[in-house]
Design a protein around this motif. Structure first.
Motif, PDB file in Angstrom:
ATOM      1  N   GLU A   1      21.788  -9.459 -34.633  1.00 14.85           N
ATOM      2  CA  GLU A   1      21.564  -9.499 -33.194  1.00 14.85           C
ATOM      3  C   GLU A   1      20.551  -8.421 -32.800  1.00 14.85           C
ATOM      4  O   GLU A   1      20.686  -7.255 -33.167  1.00 14.85           O
ATOM      5  CB  GLU A   1      22.885  -9.295 -32.443  1.00 14.85           C
ATOM      6  CG  GLU A   1      23.925 -10.378 -32.739  1.00 14.85           C
ATOM      7  CD  GLU A   1      25.187 -10.211 -31.913  1.00 14.85           C
ATOM      8  OE1 GLU A   1      25.094  -9.684 -30.787  1.00 14.85           O
ATOM      9  OE2 GLU A   1      26.263 -10.606 -32.393  1.00 14.85           O
TER      10      GLU A   1
ATOM     11  N   TYR B   1      25.955 -12.006 -38.701  1.00 18.12           N
ATOM     12  CA  TYR B   1      25.026 -12.334 -37.622  1.00 18.12           C
ATOM     13  C   TYR B   1      24.097 -11.139 -37.390  1.00 18.12           C
ATOM     14  O   TYR B   1      24.553  -9.990 -37.352  1.00 18.12           O
ATOM     15  CB  TYR B   1      25.782 -12.625 -36.314  1.00 18.12           C
ATOM     16  CG  TYR B   1      26.830 -13.707 -36.421  1.00 18.12           C
ATOM     17  CD1 TYR B   1      26.479 -15.059 -36.336  1.00 18.12           C
ATOM     18  CD2 TYR B   1      28.179 -13.376 -36.598  1.00 18.12           C
ATOM     19  CE1 TYR B   1      27.457 -16.041 -36.422  1.00 18.12           C
ATOM     20  CE2 TYR B   1      29.151 -14.358 -36.686  1.00 18.12           C
ATOM     21  CZ  TYR B   1      28.779 -15.691 -36.607  1.00 18.12           C
ATOM     22  OH  TYR B   1      29.744 -16.669 -36.705  1.00 18.12           O
TER      23      TYR B   1
ATOM     24  N   TYR C   1      18.792  -5.903 -30.216  1.00 14.20           N
ATOM     25  CA  TYR C   1      19.279  -5.150 -29.057  1.00 14.20           C
ATOM     26  C   TYR C   1      18.158  -4.318 -28.435  1.00 14.20           C
ATOM     27  O   TYR C   1      17.189  -3.930 -29.103  1.00 14.20           O
ATOM     28  CB  TYR C   1      20.427  -4.226 -29.461  1.00 14.20           C
ATOM     29  CG  TYR C   1      20.039  -3.160 -30.476  1.00 14.20           C
ATOM     30  CD1 TYR C   1      19.426  -1.971 -30.083  1.00 14.20           C
ATOM     31  CD2 TYR C   1      20.287  -3.349 -31.842  1.00 14.20           C
ATOM     32  CE1 TYR C   1      19.059  -1.008 -31.004  1.00 14.20           C
ATOM     33  CE2 TYR C   1      19.924  -2.395 -32.766  1.00 14.20           C
ATOM     34  CZ  TYR C   1      19.310  -1.224 -32.348  1.00 14.20           C
ATOM     35  OH  TYR C   1      18.934  -0.274 -33.274  1.00 14.20           O
TER      36      TYR C   1
ATOM     37  N   ASN D   1      19.077  -7.184 -24.705  1.00 14.45           N
ATOM     38  CA  ASN D   1      20.519  -7.168 -24.971  1.00 14.45           C
ATOM     39  C   ASN D   1      21.059  -5.743 -25.023  1.00 14.45           C
ATOM     40  O   ASN D   1      20.564  -4.910 -25.783  1.00 14.45           O
ATOM     41  CB  ASN D   1      20.833  -7.848 -26.301  1.00 14.45           C
ATOM     42  CG  ASN D   1      20.526  -9.333 -26.282  1.00 14.45           C
ATOM     43  OD1 ASN D   1      20.630  -9.976 -25.243  1.00 14.45           O
ATOM     44  ND2 ASN D   1      20.144  -9.881 -27.434  1.00 14.45           N
TER      45      ASN D   1
END
Length: 457
Positions: free
Chosen positions: A289, A287, A291, A191
């Motif tokens: 996330e 959230y 990466y 990501n």
């Protein structure tokens, strides 16, 4: 209203005039000796605080009109950066050394440069104190301090940015901008996340510009299928002007970019490659996330010295000016230009260019004892670079109505707009804007409008 009569001769000036062309008396010798020792107090007709885009433009215009040593510029930095180039540096299209000039070469020779920081504003007494122990007394004040970058407000972000092998980067600071291209080159999968903070920022299009440039980079390198591009913005929309937002939404869909709105970065855990976001539509919901690359646009605000002077600013810390005249709403001898002003325009170099003739004419009117009449319509421009050869040129006013210069649909990606952004605008900035000659494209727009009208006749 705090008014000072223009052209009033100070006591210091009277004493100097009294001793001019006369042999030194005991009194004049004592006075001159004292003036050499006591250098803590200075006076000027116009004090410009800040040597950025707006500050330099105003110093050039005013010193040209008022003459030598009437304008003082208070600015501590040695270098002046052309910040719109930072997105291109992040994409490897320009170098950092191409983005700056020495401050001494940018400021007008007729203005006096005080290379110190502003420490405190005292608008009731028309003074600003400096980091060098000076007190500068002014007749008129122009605040052009811009915005400060608050990287430290996001836990873990500064550590991440300053860790060489971290894939966390930011185009907004000359300290970090070179690292963006390094992150691009070593990201092969996972990501790639790009953020937009929950506050007003300068060049609001830049966070998505670097996202589009990065997406194009991964395509060129044959990695796009393995890299997921995510754009997390605190805003409820991709762009505030509907005409351009519709074009950008089509672009995002076409390029398979994931868009998350009302999502604000609140923490970075770089050792685990985790970014924590808050859902602004559901306060308290977070959230995590993962990466492979994280590009962060930091929270921003006016500098502390400005925000701390409650008499000068709004509750949000911006200089409290009339959005049309850019004159302070309480102190008639104070004006603001650029990002630190409370005017609700998009904060860009183009906006400062459009504001500069308004502030100049209104300051000159105030000096002459007249009411300001020149009006700023909120014009701003954002060349949204969408890759290595394309750009959407967004231009709009306070009403978020498109105010396009060229006789074509500027919401479309065009190489001509990209070439203008990459090659022509820097030249225009250094040669015209910094010398006080560029007032934005209003005149060019009028010429095109007349030509278009004549063609229809």
């Amino acid at each position: 209203m705090n008014r000072r009569l223009p052209g009033t001769i100070s006591q210091c000036q009277k004493l100097l005039l009294a001793t001019h062309n006369h042999a030194p008396t005991a009194f004049s010798t004592r006075f001159l000796s004292t003036s050499r020792v006591n250098r803590e107090r200075q006076e000027c007709q116009v004090l410009v605080v800040g040597g950025g885009t707006g500050g330099c433009a105003m110093a050039a215009k005013l010193s040209s009109r008022l003459g030598s040593d009437k304008v003082v510029v208070l600015e501590p930095e040695d270098k002046h950066y052309y910040q719109p180039m930072f997105t291109l540096i992040g994409g490897g299209m320009k170098r950092l050394d191409q983005s700056h000039r020495q401050m001494a070469d940018v400021l007008p020779t007729k203005a006096k440069w005080v290379k110190e920081k502003a420490l405190e504003f005292d608008p009731d007494n028309n003074t600003v104190s400096t980091s060098g122990g000076k007190t500068i007394k002014y007749d008129f004040l122009i605040i052009a301090t811009g915005l400060q970058l608050n990287y430290g407000k996001i836990p873990g972000l500064v550590e991440a940015l300053e860790t060489p092998d971290s894939n966390v980067c930011s185009i907004y600071s000359p300290k970090y901008v070179d690292h963006v291209y390094e992150c691009l080159r070593r990201t092969n999968k996972g990501n790639a996340i790009f953020t937009f903070p929950n506050c007003p920022i300068k060049c609001a299009g830049a966070p998505q510009k670097i996202a589009y440039i990065s997406e194009h980079y991964f395509r060129k390198m044959g990695r796009r299928d393995n890299v997921n591009i995510i754009y997390n913005t605190s805003l409820p929309v991709i762009f505030g002007v509907k005409h351009y937002a519709e074009a950008l939404m089509k672009l995002i869909k076409r390029r398979n970019i994931t868009l998350n709105v009302q999502r604000n970065l609140v923490e970075v855990r770089h050792k685990d490659n985790i970014a924590v976001f808050e859902d602004l539509a559901k306060p308290g919901v977070h959230y995590e996330e993962t990466y492979s690359m994280l590009h962060v646009t930091p929270p921003m605000s006016t500098p502390d010295v400005v925000a701390n002077c409650k008499k000068l600013v709004t509750p949000t810390g911006f200089v409290d000016v009339d959005q049309l005249t850019l004159q302070h709403n309480k102190y008639s001898n104070v004006f603001a230009i650029g990002d630190s002003a409370s005017s609700p325009n998009s904060k860009t170099a183009a906006a400062a260019a459009a504001q500069s003739p308004v502030v100049f004419k209104n300051v000159m009117a105030a000096i002459e004892g007249k009411a300001p009449t020149d009006i700023y319509d909120g014009y701003s421009s954002c060349p949204i670079v969408t890759g290595y050869s394309s750009c959407i040129l967004a231009e709009f006013d306070y009403n978020l109505t498109p105010v396009e210069t060229f006789p074509l649909d500027q919401s479309k990606e065009r190489y001509s707009m990209f070439f203008m952004k990459k090659e022509l605008m820097p030249v225009l900035y250094w040669k015209l804007m910094m010398n006080g000659y560029w007032n934005g494209p209003a005149l060019m727009r009028k010429i095109f409008s007349v030509l278009k009208f004549n063609k229809k006749q």
